[in-house]
Design a protein around this motif. Structure first.
Motif: not given
Length: 421
Positions: A211-213, A215, A344, A348
């Protein structure tokens, strides 16, 4: 499962089509939320029913693993395909850039629904529901033989003997068995394992990396364009890892594939954490981190996708196979939500330290499989009942009947294949 395996997949396809239509035409956030909820139910029906359907439609023990592994190739390649579609549409700045990929899912759901509409349910489900004539018809069609053929009758009798064994009072499922299983067939333990193996799969961090590849690569220090490109490449290699499983799952066995791939995942994740957690990462360290997470995804695609989706339906008893499939899907999507939603936020706010959370389950997977997951390769679904059963059950006449009929079926299948060749 009163609806059966086939109708649950059909219902899931219909819900996904409704979801796609609602989302692609959405003009408000509430409409998107309602559509996503409908989609969640649809994917839930599909994900817990398809592996069960595939496993129960296999007539040879050595076919079951490759068939489910082959199905998982399409599952993961779908993710890779979507990443390339998304990558291409990022160059656009109109509403088509997000409405088209959402609507695209309806095409695949429609194809699946048409295919399932033309197929019957599994013979084991028909027999479990007492619909013997329909079970006989499907079993004969699967064998491409008349119903009175010896191989067909041997398989039918093994299934019916397994049902009788499961219907004995001491083998019936009690909800408390999920917490402390004292039943003769260890039904509760098997359902727990079905849940845990897919929950652990998600705790190992695969959906967080998928999902966050983009980022993740951006945090490593790559440019936005290169991060997007490598995300698509990584997910393509993730999908590529599913292909070798089709040819090796019966040769290597479920347990060795799960354990040794977990060792590889632990090594890759350790390297990745070490590289991105260094105080002053160099360009070389950045690319080592990129390489390690890409290899991690490839290994995960090989060892912890197809086997996990197969193992839960395999080990669950026939009467409760839908419970095993549902508990596995529940574990998958519950921990997928937890890791993606919380992950996620953590990426951050916490940064690289979140990957320590993923590293621990990778290492814990090795003893989990070793102590909790007996080998099922080469055994029929009915014989697997006896793998988990207490020693007292293994000596029962019904248990011996299952083994006798299964061995008779295997011998007839060998003769049948030799004659065809």
């Amino acid at each position: 499962m009163p609806l059966g395996r086939r109708n649950c997949i059909l219902l899931g396809d219909v819900l996904v089509i409704i979801d796609g239509a609602l989302q692609a035409s959405a003009w408000s956030v509430p409409q998107m939320i309602v559509a996503r909820i409908i989609c969640g139910f649809g994917i839930g029906f599909i994900s817990c029913s398809v592996p069960t359907y595939m496993a129960e439609m296999s007539i040879e023990n050595k076919e079951r693993g490759p068939e489910v592994a082959f199905q998982c190739i399409f599952l993961v390649w779908g993710c890779a395909f979507v990443y390339w579609v998304d990558f291409g549409l990022t160059r656009m700045d109109n509403q088509l850039s997000w409405r088209f990929p959402i609507a695209l899912q309806c095409t695949f759901a429609l194809l699946s629904a048409i295919g399932m509409f033309l197929l019957p349910d599994t013979p084991r489900w028909y027999y479990a529901k007492g619909r013997l004539a329909e079970g006989d018809d499907v079993l004969a069609r699967l064998h491409d033989c008349p119903i009175d053929d010896v191989a067909v009758q041997e398989m039918k009798e093994a299934i019916l003997a397994s049902l009788k064994l499961e219907e004995k009072e001491e083998n019936k499922f009690n909800i408390m068995d999920l917490f402390w299983d004292r039943s003769d067939l260890r039904v509760g333990r098997r359902i727990r394992i079905s849940f845990m193996i897919l929950a652990m799969q998600q705790m190992m961090g695969i959906n967080l990396s998928v999902y966050y590849s983009t980022l993740i690569f951006a945090q490593v220090g790559l440019s936005p364009f290169l991060a997007q490109l490598l995300a698509a490449v990584m997910n393509t290699l993730f999908a590529s890892g599913t292909i070798p499983l089709v040819f090796t799952i019966e040769r290597f066995g479920r347990r060795p594939i799960l354990m040794w791939s977990a060792v590889g995942l632990t090594i890759c994740m350790t390297i990745f954490v070490s590289m991105i957690g260094a105080p002053n990462p160099t360009l070389t360290m950045q690319w080592v981190a990129v390489a390690s997470v890409i290899v991690y995804n490839f290994i995960f695609g090989y060892g912890w996708i197809g086997v996990c989706w197969l193992y839960g339906p395999e080990i669950a008893p026939l009467k409760f196979r839908y419970v095993g499939g549902a508990s596995g899907a529940f574990g998958e999507w519950l921990f997928s939500f937890i890791t993606v939603f919380a992950g996620g936020i953590a990426l951050q706010n916490v940064g690289w330290k979140i990957w320590l959370w993923m590293l621990l389950p990778c290492a814990a997977a090795v003893p989990f499989v070793y102590f909790m997951c007996p080998e099922t390769t080469g055994k029929s679904l009915e014989e697997i009942d006896l793998v988990f059963a207490k020693e007292s059950v293994k000596n029962l006449a019904l248990a011996n009947e299952i083994i006798a009929h299964q061995h008779g079926h295997d011998e007839k299948q060998e003769v049948f294949h030799r004659e065809k060749v």
